[in-house]
Write an enzyme that holds these catalytic residues in place. Structure first.
Site, PDB file in Angstrom:
ATOM      1  N   ARG A 193      -0.343 -11.543   3.952  1.00 30.63           N
ATOM      2  CA  ARG A 193       0.735 -10.839   4.669  1.00 30.63           C
ATOM      3  C   ARG A 193       1.171 -11.626   5.909  1.00 30.63           C
ATOM      4  O   ARG A 193       1.560 -11.036   6.923  1.00 30.63           O
ATOM      5  CB  ARG A 193       0.333  -9.416   5.054  1.00 30.63           C
ATOM      6  N   ASN A 235     -10.325  -8.898   3.702  1.00 32.61           N
ATOM      7  CA  ASN A 235     -10.707  -9.187   2.318  1.00 32.61           C
ATOM      8  C   ASN A 235     -11.545 -10.458   2.421  1.00 32.61           C
ATOM      9  O   ASN A 235     -11.057 -11.571   2.267  1.00 32.61           O
ATOM     10  CB  ASN A 235      -9.470  -9.410   1.444  1.00 32.61           C
ATOM     11  N   GLU A 316      -9.702  -1.168  -2.096  1.00 33.16           N
ATOM     12  CA  GLU A 316      -8.937  -2.209  -2.775  1.00 33.16           C
ATOM     13  C   GLU A 316      -9.856  -3.298  -3.347  1.00 33.16           C
ATOM     14  O   GLU A 316      -9.624  -4.491  -3.182  1.00 33.16           O
ATOM     15  CB  GLU A 316      -7.887  -2.812  -1.826  1.00 33.16           C
ATOM     16  N   ARG A 349     -13.664  -0.032   8.909  1.00 32.34           N
ATOM     17  CA  ARG A 349     -12.304   0.447   8.627  1.00 32.34           C
ATOM     18  C   ARG A 349     -12.287   1.721   7.786  1.00 32.34           C
ATOM     19  O   ARG A 349     -13.071   1.873   6.835  1.00 32.34           O
ATOM     20  CB  ARG A 349     -11.505  -0.637   7.907  1.00 32.34           C
ATOM     21  N   ARG A 361      -3.102  10.013  -2.033  1.00 32.43           N
ATOM     22  CA  ARG A 361      -3.697   8.880  -1.296  1.00 32.43           C
ATOM     23  C   ARG A 361      -3.692   9.141   0.211  1.00 32.43           C
ATOM     24  O   ARG A 361      -4.612   8.711   0.926  1.00 32.43           O
ATOM     25  CB  ARG A 361      -2.923   7.601  -1.617  1.00 32.43           C
ATOM     26  N   LYS A 385      -5.938   2.993  10.594  1.00 34.71           N
ATOM     27  CA  LYS A 385      -4.533   2.550  10.668  1.00 34.71           C
ATOM     28  C   LYS A 385      -3.690   3.639  11.322  1.00 34.71           C
ATOM     29  O   LYS A 385      -4.035   4.817  11.284  1.00 34.71           O
ATOM     30  CB  LYS A 385      -4.000   2.249   9.263  1.00 34.71           C
ATOM     31  N   ASP A 390       0.018   3.172   4.877  1.00 35.99           N
ATOM     32  CA  ASP A 390      -0.196   1.736   5.069  1.00 35.99           C
ATOM     33  C   ASP A 390       0.947   1.084   5.839  1.00 35.99           C
ATOM     34  O   ASP A 390       1.761   0.391   5.232  1.00 35.99           O
ATOM     35  CB  ASP A 390      -0.356   1.060   3.690  1.00 35.99           C
ATOM     36  N   GLU A 412      -5.559   0.795  14.491  1.00 33.62           N
ATOM     37  CA  GLU A 412      -5.112  -0.472  13.911  1.00 33.62           C
ATOM     38  C   GLU A 412      -3.602  -0.425  13.672  1.00 33.62           C
ATOM     39  O   GLU A 412      -3.105   0.410  12.921  1.00 33.62           O
ATOM     40  CB  GLU A 412      -5.844  -0.745  12.590  1.00 33.62           C
ATOM     41  N   GLU A 418       4.709  -6.771   7.205  1.00 33.61           N
ATOM     42  CA  GLU A 418       4.598  -6.690   5.752  1.00 33.61           C
ATOM     43  C   GLU A 418       5.659  -5.760   5.154  1.00 33.61           C
ATOM     44  O   GLU A 418       6.220  -6.055   4.101  1.00 33.61           O
ATOM     45  CB  GLU A 418       3.193  -6.187   5.396  1.00 33.61           C
ATOM     46  N   HIS A 546       6.820   3.517   1.069  1.00 34.52           N
ATOM     47  CA  HIS A 546       6.242   2.727  -0.023  1.00 34.52           C
ATOM     48  C   HIS A 546       7.208   2.570  -1.190  1.00 34.52           C
ATOM     49  O   HIS A 546       6.862   2.822  -2.344  1.00 34.52           O
ATOM     50  CB  HIS A 546       4.928   3.363  -0.493  1.00 34.52           C
ATOM     51  N   TRP A 568      -0.057   2.434  -6.318  1.00 31.36           N
ATOM     52  CA  TRP A 568       0.597   1.176  -5.976  1.00 31.36           C
ATOM     53  C   TRP A 568       2.029   1.156  -6.524  1.00 31.36           C
ATOM     54  O   TRP A 568       2.655   0.099  -6.593  1.00 31.36           O
ATOM     55  CB  TRP A 568      -0.190  -0.021  -6.515  1.00 31.36           C
TER      56      TRP A 568
HETATM   57  C1  GCV Z   1      -5.864  -7.168   3.768  1.00 39.51           C
HETATM   58  C2  GCV Z   1      -2.428  -3.398   2.470  1.00 39.51           C
HETATM   59  C3  GCV Z   1      -2.009  -4.832   2.319  1.00 39.51           C
HETATM   60  C4  GCV Z   1      -3.194  -5.704   1.948  1.00 39.51           C
HETATM   61  C5  GCV Z   1      -4.273  -5.532   3.027  1.00 39.51           C
HETATM   62  C6  GCV Z   1      -4.650  -4.059   3.087  1.00 39.51           C
HETATM   63  C7  GCV Z   1      -5.673  -3.771   4.164  1.00 39.51           C
HETATM   64  O1  GCV Z   1      -2.796  -2.861   1.247  1.00 39.51           O
HETATM   65  O2  GCV Z   1      -0.995  -4.920   1.350  1.00 39.51           O
HETATM   66  O3  GCV Z   1      -2.763  -7.031   1.866  1.00 39.51           O
HETATM   67  O4  GCV Z   1      -5.401  -6.312   2.745  1.00 39.51           O
HETATM   68  O5  GCV Z   1      -3.492  -3.304   3.387  1.00 39.51           O
HETATM   69  O6  GCV Z   1      -5.271  -3.364   5.232  1.00 39.51           O
HETATM   70  O7  GCV Z   1      -6.852  -3.952   3.925  1.00 39.51           O
END
Ligand code: GCV
Length: 727
Positions: A193, A235, A316, A349, A361, A385, A390, A412, A418, A546, A568
Site C-alpha cells: 500500500r 504482514n 488475513e 492489533r 465484518r 484502526k 478498513d 491506528e 490506499e 469498500h 473482500w
Molecule cells: C498490511 C488492509 C490492507 C492490507 C493491510 C491490512 C492490515 O486489508 O489492504 O494491505 O495489510 O489492511 O491493516 O493489516
C-alpha cells in the site's frame, strides 16, 4: 572555468545577458523538488530579519551529547537559511541578547528553571523569555535533550511562519506517549500500500552503509515529535528477527537515536517455528515462551532502547494464538513477558476478521476483543484502526474505543492513501483525523472523545499511543506527491496533541512548505480543508464504503463480487438492489449499532437521526427516500458524485491562480496530479453511476450527464501493475 567579461558595445553582450537570464531562471527557488519537506528554511521577509537576528543571533547551547549536537546543527541550518547568517555559538549569555538552550543538567544557566520544568515531563519543553544575569534571554529548556530538540523545531516553525517572538511563553507536553509510524515495508524493498516508490530501508547495504537519507528521515520525524517507527510490514517476515537483520535494524536505531526515534519491529507470531525450529508457536508452550525471552535478550543486546513489537495475528492469513486455540491475550502476553524486563511494549492489533465467520465484518474485532478487557499485561496496548472496516474515506469511529476501559487502546490511522486515490489525489487527511479524534464515544457520558480514550485521560492509563501507516518511500518527495507530505505532517502534529485543529496544522504546513504569504496560505488551506469531503463525494458518498477495485484498490469497483471471500467484495458492503442500497446495521439488521454506547447506538440506529454522511453505513435505504436536501436518495447520490468532480475542478482553478507564487517545478507537478485527480474523479462518478443505474433502472436526475461509456467498459478496465498491492 568559464570567465565572463562584459564590455559595452561588445557583440558578446547579448549572449551574456542571455546567460544571466538563464542563471536567474535556474535560481535555487526554482530547483525545489520537495525533498526538504516543511524544513526548507527559506529566507524570511526582509522586514522581519533584523528582529529575529537580534533575538536569535547569539546562541548558548551545550554540545556534549549526540542530541545536543543535533540541536546545534538544526539551529545553525535553520537560522542560516531563514535569516541569511549563522548564529554565533557562545559559551555564556553575557553581553548581547541570547537564545539559551539546554536542560538543568547540561546548562548552568537553566538550573534555576528546574522547578518550573517539573510539569513538562520527559519530552516536553519551555520556550519563553526570561531574565538571565540581568538580561532578557529566550530560553528553550527541558528535562532531557530531546525536549530541547522539540523546542528548537517549535521555534523554527514560528520563524518560518513569520510569527513574532515578542512575549513568547510556551509550555509544551506531548499528550500521547507512543507516537509511531508503521511502515508496511517488506524485506525485498516493496512497500505494501505504498505509493511513494520503494522502501527507504536498503536492507542489502545495511548495516555497512547508513544512507544519509536515514538521518533526514529521523530529523523530519523529530520535527513533529514522532518518537518511534516500526520498520517492517505487519504482514511480517520472520527473517526480520534473524541475527543478520537485527544488526541492520540496530544500525538504523543508531542513526535515529539522537533524534528521539526508537525502533520497533513487527513480529511474526510463528517465528519460533520458522527461525527457532520449534514444532509449535503455541503461546502457552514453555519452549515457545523461552524462545521469545531469548529473542528479546538478543534484540536488547543490539538495540538497548528497542521499543517493542507490533503484531498482526489471526488476520488475513497471518499466524496467531488462535491457531492453537488460545486467545489474543494469551498471544500478546507471552511477547509482553519477554519484553517486560527490558521496558518494551507489545502493540497487538485488533484488525481481525475471519472469512469463515458469517458475522458482519464491522462487528468482528469488537466481538473478539471486548471480552478480553483487563486480560492483557501492563505493557500491552491494543492497536485499533480508526473505523471498524478498513481506513475508508469515511467510517464511524471504531466501537472498541470506549469499550475496553481496562486496556490502553492505541489508535491506528492510515497516512498512505490506499482508499483515497493513492499519491496523485490531493486529499488532506487532517479533517479525517480530526473527525475521528473528536468523535464522542459517550463511554463515560458526553465528552468521552476518541482523543481522550487514546491519550489515556479518560481511564487514567499511563500508557498511550497512536500510529500512522507511513506514506514514505524512496521517492524524492518522500510521500509520492507534494501534498501527501501534509498528511505525514498532520499525523505527527496530532500525535503530539490530538486536540489541535486540522486547519491550523494545514496553515503551518503551507507556510513552511510553500510560502507564509497570506495570498498563498489562505486559498491553499481552504482547498486542503475541503479536499477530503470532495474525495468522499466522488468515491463513497452518504456512507458507502469498500467499493474499490479488487486487490490493488485502484479506482472504482462497486461491481466486485465472488472470489475467495464475501467480505473482500463490494456487493457485500453496498447491498444495492432494485429497491434500495446500504448495509442494514440497525437492531433489525446486523445490529452493529449495539456495539456503541447507548446514546450513540440510538442515534446510529434511527434513520431519521443518523448523520447523513453515515446513512448507508448503517441503513439500507429505498432509492426514493427523500433526504435532508429534499432530493430522493438516488438523485442525491448522483448529485454528490457530480459535486465531487466539480470540486476537483475548483481545486484546479485555485491552484492555477497560484502560478508564479509557488516555484515552478512543484507547481507543475501539483497541477499535473490535479489533472489526473480530475479525470479519475470523473471515472469514479461515471463508473458508479453506470453500475448503480444498472441495478435500480432509474433515470438520471434532470441535468445530470450520462456516463460516456456503457457499464461493460468500466468493468473491462484492468490495471495489473497498479502500485502497492498486497503480496
Ligand atoms: C498490511 C488492509 C490492507 C492490507 C493491510 C491490512 C492490515 O486489508 O489492504 O494491505 O495489510 O489492511 O491493516 O493489516
Amino acid at each position: 572555468m568559464l570567465t565572463l567579461t562584459w564590455r559595452r558595445g561588445d557583440g558578446r553582450c547579448a549572449f551574456l545577458a542571455g546567460m544571466l537570464a538563464l542563471l536567474c531562471y535556474i535560481s535555487p527557488a526554482s530547483a525545489e523538488d520537495g525533498y526538504d519537506l516543511w524544513l526548507r528554511y527559506a529566507p524570511v521577509g526582509s522586514s522581519k530579519v533584523e528582529g529575529y537576528r537580534s533575538a536569535l543571533g547569539n546562541v548558548v547551547a551545550p554540545d556534549r551529547t549526540p542530541t545536543q549536537r543535533v540541536v546545534r546543527e538544526e539551529l545553525r541550518r535553520g537560522l542560516a537559511g531563514l535569516l541569511g547568517s549563522e548564529p554565533r555559538f557562545r559559551a555564556s549569555p553575557a553581553g548581547d541578547a541570547a537564545l539559551v538552550l539546554g536542560t538543568p543538567a547540561s546548562s548552568p544557566w537553566l538550573a534555576p528553571l528546574r522547578h518550573e520544568l517539573e510539569g513538562v515531563g520527559e519530552e516536553g519543553y519551555l520556550l519563553r523569555w526570561t531574565r538571565l544575569d540581568g538580561r532578557d534571554a529566550l530560553v528553550i529548556a527541558a528535562h532531557r535533550d530531546i525536549g530541547v530538540l522539540y523546542g528548537v523545531f517549535h521555534l523554527l516553525r514560528l520563524v518560518q511562519a513569520g510569527v513574532s517572538l515578542d512575549g513568547l511563553d510556551v509550555s509544551e507536553v506531548p499528550r500521547i506517549k507512543l507516537r509511531l509510524l508503521n511502515h508496511w515495508d517488506n524485506l525485498d524493498g516493496y512497500v505494501e500500500r505504498g505509493y511513494a516508490g520503494g522502501s527507504l530501508w536498503d536492507w542489502h547495504t545495511l548495516p555497512g552503509w547508513e544512507d544519509p537519507r536515514y538521518t533526514d528521515y529521523a530529523r523530519a520525524n523529530a520535527s513533529l515529535g514522532i518518537n518511534g517507527t516500526v520498520l517492517n510490514n505487519v504482514n511480517a517476515n520472520a527473517l526480520s528477527f534473524s541475527p543478520a537483520y537485527l544488526r541492520k535494524a540496530a544500525a538504523l536505531a543508531d542513526v535515529f537515536r539522537p533524534y528521539g526515534v526508537r525502533v520497533y519491529l513487527s513480529a511474526r507470531f510463528s517465528a519460533p517455528m520458522e527461525l527457532g525450529g520449534l514444532a509449535t508457536a503455541d503461546p502457552l508452550d514453555p519452549d515457545v515462551r523461552q524462545w521469545w525471552r531469548e529473542k528479546a535478550r538478543e534484540i536488547y543486546a543490539l538495540i538497548p532502547d528497542f521499543g517493542g513489537f507490533l503484531v498482526k495475528a489471526n488476520s488475513e492469513g497471518q499466524p496467531g494464538p488462535q491457531d492453537y486455540g488460545r486467545t489474543h491475550a494469551d498471544g500478546a502476553n507471552v511477547l509482553a513477558d519477554a519484553l517486560a524486563p527490558h521496558g518494551g511494549v507489545v502493540m497487538w492489533r485488533a484488525f481481525v476478521y475471519a472469512h469463515d465467520v458469517p458475522e458482519d465484518r464491522a462487528k468482528q474485532a469488537y466481538n473478539e476483543f471486548v471480552g478480553l478487557d483487563g486480560a492483557f499485561r501492563d505493557n500491552v496496548v491494543v492497536q485499533v484502526k480508526n473505523g471498524p472496516i478498513d481506513f475508508q474515506p469515511r467510517e464511524p469511529f471504531h466501537p472498541l474505543f470506549g469499550a475496553m476501559p481496562r486496556t490502553p487502546l492505541m489508535l491506528e490511522f492510515q497516512i498512505t492513501k490506499e482508499y483515497l486515490g493513492f499519491a496523485t489525489h490531493l486529499v488532506y487527511l487532517g479533517p479525517l483525523y480530526e473527525e475521528v479524534l473528536r468523535a464522542d464515544t459517550h463511554a463515560r457520558g458526553a465528552g468521552s472523545t476518541v482523543a481522550r480514550v487514546v491519550d489515556g485521560s479518560l481511564e487514567s492509563h499511563a500508557l498511550s499511543g497512536i500510529a500512522g501507516v507511513a506514506n514514505i518511500g524512496d521517492d524524492r518527495t518522500w510521500s509520492g506527491s507534494h501534498f501527501d507530505q501534509a498528511n505525514w505532517y498532520a499525523f505527527g502534529r496530532l500525535a503530539w496533541n490530538p486536540y489541535q485543529s486540522a486547519r491550523d496544522i494545514a496553515a503551518e504546513w503551507v507556510a513552511m512548505t510553500f510560502s507564509p504569504a497570506q495570498e498563498v496560505v489562505r486559498p491553499v488551506v481552504d482547498m486542503m480543508m475541503a479536499s477530503r469531503e470532495t474525495a468522499v463525494d466522488y468515491m463513497t458518498p452518504l456512507g458507502l464504503h469498500h467499493v474499490i477495485a479488487r486487490g490493488h484498490h485502484y479506482g472504482p469497483g462497486p461491481w466486485v463480487d465472488g472470489g475467495p471471500r464475501a467480505d473482500w467484495t463490494s456487493v457485500y458492503y453496498h447491498r444495492a438492489d432494485r429497491d434500495g442500497i446500504g448495509f442494514d446495521r440497525t437492531a433489525s439488521g446486523s445490529d452493529a449499532v449495539s456495539q456503541y454506547a447507548a446514546d450513540v447506538a440510538r442515534e446510529f440506529n434511527d434513520v431519521e437521526r443518523v448523520p447523513e454522511p453515515l446513512l448507508l453505513w448503517f441503513h439500507h435505504v429505498r432509492w426514493d427516500r427523500r433526504l435532508r436536501s429534499g432530493r430522493p436518495l438516488w438523485d442525491e447520490l448522483v448529485h454528490r458524485y457530480t459535486r465531487g468532480v466539480r470540486n476537483v475542478e475548483a481545486m484546479q482553478v485555485t491552484w492555477r491562480r497560484l502560478e508564479g507564487r509557488v516555484d515552478a517545478p512543484r507547481h507543475r507537478q501539483v497541477a499535473a496530479f490535479l489533472r489526473i485527480q480530475r479525470d479519475e474523479a470523473q471515472w469514479w462518478r461515471d463508473a458508479s453511476v453506470a453500475y448503480f443505474q444498472s441495478i435500480n433502472g432509474l433515470p438520471l436526475p434532470a441535468g445530470e450527464a450520462p456516463p460516456p461509456h456503457p457499464l461493460a467498459y468500466y468493468l473491462s478496465l484492468q490495471f495489473p501493475y497498479a502500485p502497492g498491492d498486497g503480496r
